[in-house]
Design a protein around this motif. Structure first.
Motif, PDB file in Angstrom:
ATOM      1  N   VAL A 212       0.821  -1.085   0.067  1.00 52.87           N
ATOM      2  CA  VAL A 212      -0.076  -0.195   0.017  1.00 52.87           C
ATOM      3  C   VAL A 212       0.807   1.052  -0.052  1.00 52.87           C
ATOM      4  CG1 VAL A 212      -1.879   1.288   1.100  1.00 52.87           C
ATOM      5  CG2 VAL A 212      -1.711  -1.172   1.454  1.00 52.87           C
ATOM      6  N   SER A 213       0.609   2.186  -0.782  1.00 48.70           N
ATOM      7  CA  SER A 213       1.461   3.310  -0.979  1.00 48.70           C
ATOM      8  C   SER A 213       1.460   4.131   0.246  1.00 48.70           C
ATOM      9  CB  SER A 213       0.926   4.217  -2.155  1.00 48.70           C
ATOM     10  OG  SER A 213      -0.332   4.729  -1.971  1.00 48.70           O
ATOM     11  N   LYS A 214       2.359   4.926   0.329  1.00 47.75           N
ATOM     12  CA  LYS A 214       2.752   5.843   1.400  1.00 47.75           C
ATOM     13  C   LYS A 214       1.433   6.766   1.520  1.00 47.75           C
ATOM     14  CE  LYS A 214       5.525   9.522   3.321  1.00 47.75           C
ATOM     15  NZ  LYS A 214       6.898  10.321   3.208  1.00 47.75           N
ATOM     16  N   ASP A 215       0.999   7.446   0.460  1.00 46.67           N
ATOM     17  CA  ASP A 215      -0.259   8.227   0.760  1.00 46.67           C
ATOM     18  C   ASP A 215      -1.703   7.615   0.497  1.00 46.67           C
ATOM     19  OD1 ASP A 215      -0.105   7.460  -2.200  1.00 46.67           O
ATOM     20  OD2 ASP A 215      -0.207   9.527  -2.863  1.00 46.67           O
ATOM     21  N   ARG A 216      -1.826   6.125   0.396  1.00 48.14           N
ATOM     22  CA  ARG A 216      -2.945   5.363   0.502  1.00 48.14           C
ATOM     23  C   ARG A 216      -3.536   5.614  -0.658  1.00 48.14           C
ATOM     24  NH1 ARG A 216       0.670   4.116   4.113  1.00 48.14           N
ATOM     25  NH2 ARG A 216       0.195   3.956   6.162  1.00 48.14           N
ATOM     26  N   THR A 217      -3.006   6.035  -1.807  1.00 46.68           N
ATOM     27  CA  THR A 217      -4.138   6.391  -2.973  1.00 46.68           C
ATOM     28  C   THR A 217      -4.113   5.071  -3.798  1.00 46.68           C
ATOM     29  OG1 THR A 217      -2.003   7.093  -4.143  1.00 46.68           O
ATOM     30  CG2 THR A 217      -3.527   8.542  -3.094  1.00 46.68           C
ATOM     31  N   ASN A 218      -3.165   4.144  -3.585  1.00 49.69           N
ATOM     32  CA  ASN A 218      -3.004   2.932  -4.402  1.00 49.69           C
ATOM     33  C   ASN A 218      -2.273   1.651  -3.793  1.00 49.69           C
ATOM     34  OD1 ASN A 218       0.123   2.484  -5.605  1.00 49.69           O
ATOM     35  ND2 ASN A 218      -0.454   4.807  -5.495  1.00 49.69           N
ATOM     36  N   ALA A 219      -2.709   0.642  -4.265  1.00 43.27           N
ATOM     37  CA  ALA A 219      -2.022  -0.503  -3.939  1.00 43.27           C
ATOM     38  C   ALA A 219      -1.790  -1.565  -4.780  1.00 43.27           C
ATOM     39  CB  ALA A 219      -2.877  -1.229  -2.563  1.00 43.27           C
ATOM     40  N   THR A 220      -0.606  -2.535  -4.607  1.00 44.19           N
ATOM     41  CA  THR A 220      -0.422  -3.515  -5.547  1.00 44.19           C
ATOM     42  C   THR A 220      -0.344  -4.865  -4.951  1.00 44.19           C
ATOM     43  OG1 THR A 220       0.994  -2.070  -6.783  1.00 44.19           O
ATOM     44  CG2 THR A 220       1.419  -4.366  -7.157  1.00 44.19           C
ATOM     45  N   ALA A 221      -1.271  -5.832  -5.324  1.00 45.98           N
ATOM     46  CA  ALA A 221      -1.106  -7.267  -4.735  1.00 45.98           C
ATOM     47  C   ALA A 221      -0.109  -8.208  -5.666  1.00 45.98           C
ATOM     48  CB  ALA A 221      -2.572  -7.864  -4.527  1.00 45.98           C
ATOM     49  N   LEU A 222       0.861  -8.298  -5.374  1.00 46.96           N
ATOM     50  CA  LEU A 222       1.904  -9.202  -5.840  1.00 46.96           C
ATOM     51  C   LEU A 222       1.760 -10.731  -5.640  1.00 46.96           C
ATOM     52  CD1 LEU A 222       4.301  -8.984  -8.265  1.00 46.96           C
ATOM     53  CD2 LEU A 222       5.760  -8.883  -6.371  1.00 46.96           C
ATOM     54  N   SER A 223       1.489 -11.730  -6.640  1.00 49.07           N
ATOM     55  CA  SER A 223       1.365 -12.840  -6.435  1.00 49.07           C
ATOM     56  C   SER A 223       2.763 -13.412  -6.652  1.00 49.07           C
ATOM     57  CB  SER A 223       0.592 -13.665  -7.328  1.00 49.07           C
ATOM     58  OG  SER A 223      -0.679 -13.259  -6.993  1.00 49.07           O
ATOM     59  N   ILE A 224       3.531 -14.283  -5.731  1.00 50.42           N
ATOM     60  CA  ILE A 224       4.685 -15.344  -6.094  1.00 50.42           C
ATOM     61  C   ILE A 224       4.286 -16.573  -6.412  1.00 50.42           C
ATOM     62  CG2 ILE A 224       6.918 -15.486  -4.774  1.00 50.42           C
ATOM     63  CD1 ILE A 224       5.995 -12.750  -4.842  1.00 50.42           C
ATOM     64  N   PRO A 225       4.773 -16.977  -7.532  1.00 50.76           N
ATOM     65  CA  PRO A 225       4.282 -18.400  -7.781  1.00 50.76           C
ATOM     66  C   PRO A 225       5.187 -19.325  -7.046  1.00 50.76           C
ATOM     67  CG  PRO A 225       5.148 -16.942  -9.905  1.00 50.76           C
ATOM     68  CD  PRO A 225       5.476 -16.238  -8.631  1.00 50.76           C
ATOM     69  N   ARG A 226       4.473 -20.456  -6.690  1.00 52.78           N
ATOM     70  CA  ARG A 226       4.921 -21.235  -5.688  1.00 52.78           C
ATOM     71  C   ARG A 226       6.265 -22.227  -6.165  1.00 52.78           C
ATOM     72  NH1 ARG A 226       0.639 -26.465  -5.670  1.00 52.78           N
ATOM     73  NH2 ARG A 226       1.074 -27.027  -7.953  1.00 52.78           N
ATOM     74  N   ASP A 227       6.496 -22.187  -7.641  1.00 53.35           N
ATOM     75  CA  ASP A 227       7.314 -23.022  -8.213  1.00 53.35           C
ATOM     76  C   ASP A 227       8.413 -22.345  -8.575  1.00 53.35           C
ATOM     77  OD1 ASP A 227       6.053 -25.365  -7.826  1.00 53.35           O
ATOM     78  OD2 ASP A 227       4.926 -25.141  -9.855  1.00 53.35           O
ATOM     79  N   LEU A 228       8.543 -20.918  -8.176  1.00 57.53           N
ATOM     80  CA  LEU A 228       9.820 -19.985  -8.607  1.00 57.53           C
ATOM     81  C   LEU A 228      11.158 -20.686  -7.899  1.00 57.53           C
ATOM     82  CD1 LEU A 228      10.982 -17.149  -9.681  1.00 57.53           C
ATOM     83  CD2 LEU A 228      10.156 -16.261  -7.491  1.00 57.53           C
ATOM     84  N   ILE A 229      12.080 -20.682  -8.657  1.00 56.34           N
ATOM     85  CA  ILE A 229      13.377 -21.138  -8.308  1.00 56.34           C
ATOM     86  C   ILE A 229      13.995 -19.927  -7.717  1.00 56.34           C
ATOM     87  CG2 ILE A 229      15.611 -22.049  -8.879  1.00 56.34           C
ATOM     88  CD1 ILE A 229      13.140 -24.322  -8.463  1.00 56.34           C
ATOM     89  N   THR A 230      14.338 -19.933  -6.186  1.00 58.86           N
ATOM     90  CA  THR A 230      15.008 -18.835  -5.678  1.00 58.86           C
ATOM     91  C   THR A 230      15.867 -19.287  -4.524  1.00 58.86           C
ATOM     92  OG1 THR A 230      14.449 -16.625  -4.629  1.00 58.86           O
ATOM     93  CG2 THR A 230      13.338 -18.501  -4.026  1.00 58.86           C
ATOM     94  N   ASP A 231      16.906 -18.302  -4.012  1.00 57.02           N
ATOM     95  CA  ASP A 231      17.780 -18.924  -2.824  1.00 57.02           C
ATOM     96  C   ASP A 231      16.846 -18.626  -1.573  1.00 57.02           C
ATOM     97  OD1 ASP A 231      19.529 -19.513  -4.589  1.00 57.02           O
ATOM     98  OD2 ASP A 231      20.838 -17.657  -4.333  1.00 57.02           O
ATOM     99  N   ILE A 232      16.602 -19.667  -0.677  1.00 56.43           N
ATOM    100  CA  ILE A 232      16.123 -19.421   0.433  1.00 56.43           C
ATOM    101  C   ILE A 232      17.303 -18.993   1.415  1.00 56.43           C
ATOM    102  CG2 ILE A 232      14.952 -20.381   2.377  1.00 56.43           C
ATOM    103  CD1 ILE A 232      13.364 -22.145   0.228  1.00 56.43           C
ATOM    104  N   PRO A 233      17.386 -17.796   2.031  1.00 57.13           N
ATOM    105  CA  PRO A 233      18.291 -17.507   3.183  1.00 57.13           C
ATOM    106  C   PRO A 233      18.308 -18.239   4.504  1.00 57.13           C
ATOM    107  CG  PRO A 233      16.541 -15.925   3.133  1.00 57.13           C
ATOM    108  CD  PRO A 233      16.048 -16.911   2.111  1.00 57.13           C
ATOM    109  N   ASP A 234      19.439 -17.805   5.249  1.00 59.69           N
ATOM    110  CA  ASP A 234      19.554 -18.464   6.658  1.00 59.69           C
ATOM    111  C   ASP A 234      18.193 -17.911   7.411  1.00 59.69           C
ATOM    112  OD1 ASP A 234      21.755 -19.721   5.789  1.00 59.69           O
ATOM    113  OD2 ASP A 234      23.031 -18.458   6.805  1.00 59.69           O
TER     114      ASP A 234
END
Length: 601
Positions: A212-234
């Motif tokens: 949600v933006s600082k001024d609360r005028t807009n928002a973005t809902a970003l879906s993360i694919p479950r099968d995305l290959i990434t590095d899982i940190p400590d």
């Protein structure tokens, strides 16, 4: 006395004991008068009776009290400050009967010499309070709760897990808000044994980063694919015995393994999200299969539209083409189906989940929901029982405050989108995805910089942007005349030297030096310069792709040999990659606004 306990004793729905005072915008608790309670003062109608009225009749209490500023103190009414909601409803025929009884008593007491005052109209401000007051954030499968919570009861419903220091420590009104919403596929609860691996500890099966933006005028809902290959940190993780366990990171794994596997908790998913997007998360909310069923039942179903018939034996969903209202098991099946929609994969399932959530948001903000005390009570009960939250919002008041911040965004300015990905090039049989390194950084940058995916713009915001943009306009110094010291203020290790090598060898900025780590870390890359170095600052901004907001002019001119100070923040990824956020989303990325009804294909 506890409202829920009182309702049970007398056979009354607790939700029906809360009504809206239209003059204050607050929900008020109306308890049924009990034996031994002192008589209420005379109603205003009785006090305005004519002189011919007997004293006994004039002082007789009205069977129905009136709310609002003129009403006398009501011992059976408790106001919960700051909790607002929709118009009064749910009292039905009882109110009609009491109103008729009240009018009969007034006539028996004697003729009234004054006129009945017209019911005051709601001002625009009151309407806004009524519209927003009952909403607490509803993300993923929903977390809705009423503005008239009975604190002790609902607070006891909340389950929380430590954030393990992975987040910011809590949201605030003066900055953007990032909420991580996780749907786990853990098979817990009655009736869920038949869904896949009932012995699984669960994964981050469905994940949305809600910004949600600082001024609360807009928002973005970003879906993360479950099968995305990434590095899982400590992931340092608090244990039940009070100790902390360091769960080792694993490179090149599916994103969904950031939860459940190897004892990982939602805080590890938070850390993984920060690694991927460069954004710190404020809070998390976790929902399981039961949350889907109970929350959709609480709103009496969510409307969906199908562009074709669906028959998916894996998710147990069978629906004809057209419009449907789904709740409970059917809603869960809809959210889980993938083989019968789109290309039959997880990305297609994400799209119909986003369409479902948009419909759910519209349902929650509709008068049909906000004006029903029974529905709002049901939402509160289901929402607080269904979700697991981080320990920073484990108090119902904190949840309410967060909900009010999130509810202020107009659905037309809420965009659902998905992290841009491509098929994993290392696989012959395509089962996983990797980041689209061209488009994904642009999406992350837009979110970090509060750039809306819709055309929303406030006048004051536009003026501030124009003032900032002016910093980039004007003459630019020759690269050979640019003097700058480079510090690392939170960028990956070695970034200062990498940036220096690039500036000197690729761009001819020879009067530059690596000053190692900055005295303090910065949230984003910034360039501090004096007024008489503005032409140098514009050149460096042009070379590095710095945004106008990254330029921090001082008020005093610098000496001829004084350098500017460039401090690299967490947003710096690679020398030569622009840091300024694009003003428009990349072409061809999947997105849909929350106010749009879209049919699943």
């Amino acid at each position: 006395m506890d409202a829920q306990g009182r309702g049970r004793d007398e056979g009354i729905d607790p939700a029906d004991q809360w009504v809206l005072n239209p003059d204050t915008g607050d929900y008020e608790l109306r308890l049924t008068p009990s034996t031994g309670r002192s008589a209420a003062p005379a109603s205003p109608r009785s006090r305005r009776s004519g002189s011919g009225t007997s004293g006994a009749a004039a002082s007789a209490p009205s069977p129905r009290r009136r709310s609002g500023p003129e009403a006398p103190p009501d011992e059976g009414r408790t106001s919960v400050p700051g909790q607002r909601g929709g118009r009064r409803s749910g009292r039905g025929d009882r109110d009609d009967a009491r109103q008729s009884s009240g009018r009969a008593a007034g006539r028996a007491a004697g003729p009234s010499t004054g006129r009945r005052r017209p019911k005051p109209k709601k001002t625009a401000k009151k309407k806004a309070l009524v519209w927003t007051g009952g909403v607490l954030a509803f993300l993923l499968v929903g977390v809705g709760t009423a503005g008239y919570l009975v604190y002790q009861h609902f607070n006891g419903n909340i389950t929380s897990v430590s954030s393990d220091g992975a987040g910011t420590g809590g949201f605030s009104k003066d900055r953007p808000i990032n909420i991580l919403v996780i749907g786990t596929d853990k098979r817990t609860g009655k009736g869920n044994e038949g869904y896949g691996d009932k012995g699984s500890v669960g994964h981050a099966d469905t994940t949305i980063l809600f910004h949600v933006s600082k001024d609360r005028t807009n928002a973005t809902a970003l879906s993360i694919p479950r099968d995305l290959i990434t590095d899982i940190p400590d992931c340092p993780t608090d244990q039940s015995d009070g100790t902390t366990k360091d769960i080792a990171g694993t490179p090149g794994k599916r994103f969904n393994e950031s939860l459940g596997q190897s004892g990982r908790t939602p805080s590890c998913t938070m850390r993984t999200i920060t690694e991927i997007t460069g954004m710190k998360v404020d809070h998390f909310m976790v929902a399981d299969f039961n949350a889907v069923k109970t929350m959709t039942a609480a709103v009496e179903g969510v409307d969906v539209c199908l562009a074709k018939d669906i028959d998916d034996p894996d998710s147990h969903l069978k629906l004809d083409k057209g419009e449907h209202t789904l709740d409970g098991e059917q809603a869960l099946a809809f959210l889980r189906t993938r083989h019968s929609v789109g290309f039959g994969g997880d990305l297609s399932r994400i799209e119909i989940q986003q369409q479902f959530l948009g419909s759910l948001m519209r349902k929650l903000k509709s008068n049909e929901t906000l004006t029903s005390p029974t529905k709002m009570w049901g939402l509160a009960e289901a929402g607080t029982k269904a979700l697991t939250v981080d320990d920073k919002i484990s108090d119902i008041n904190q949840l309410r405050k967060l909900g009010m911040e999130l509810a202020s965004v107009d659905p037309k300015n809420i965009t659902f989108t998905t992290v841009p990905v491509i098929d994993n090039p290392t696989e012959k049989v395509k089962a996983t995805v990797v980041l689209d390194e061209t488009k994904a950084p642009q999406v992350f940058s837009m979110m970090r910089e509060d750039v809306s995916f819709t055309a929303v713009e406030k006048q004051e915001k536009a003026a501030a942007k124009a003032k900032d943009a002016a910093k980039l306009k004007g003459e630019m110094a020759d690269p050979a005349d640019v003097r700058v010291d480079v510090f690392n203020g939170g960028a990956p290790a070695g970034s200062a030297q990498e940036a220096l090598d690039w500036l000197q060898n690729e761009e001819g900025v020879l009067k530059s030096a690596n000053q190692a780590n900055a005295p303090e870390k910065v949230a984003k890359t910034q360039l501090v310069y004096a007024p008489n170095q503005a032409d140098q600052a514009r050149r460096l901004a042009d070379l590095m792709g710095l945004s106008a907001s990254a330029l921090k002019p001082t008020t005093t001119d610098a000496g001829a040999m004084d350098p500017m100070v460039l401090t690299l923040g967490p947003d710096f990824k690679e020398a030569g990659t622009p840091l300024a956020a694009p003003q428009k989303a990349p072409k061809d990325i999947q997105q849909v606004q929350a106010d749009k009804a879209v049919c699943a294909k």
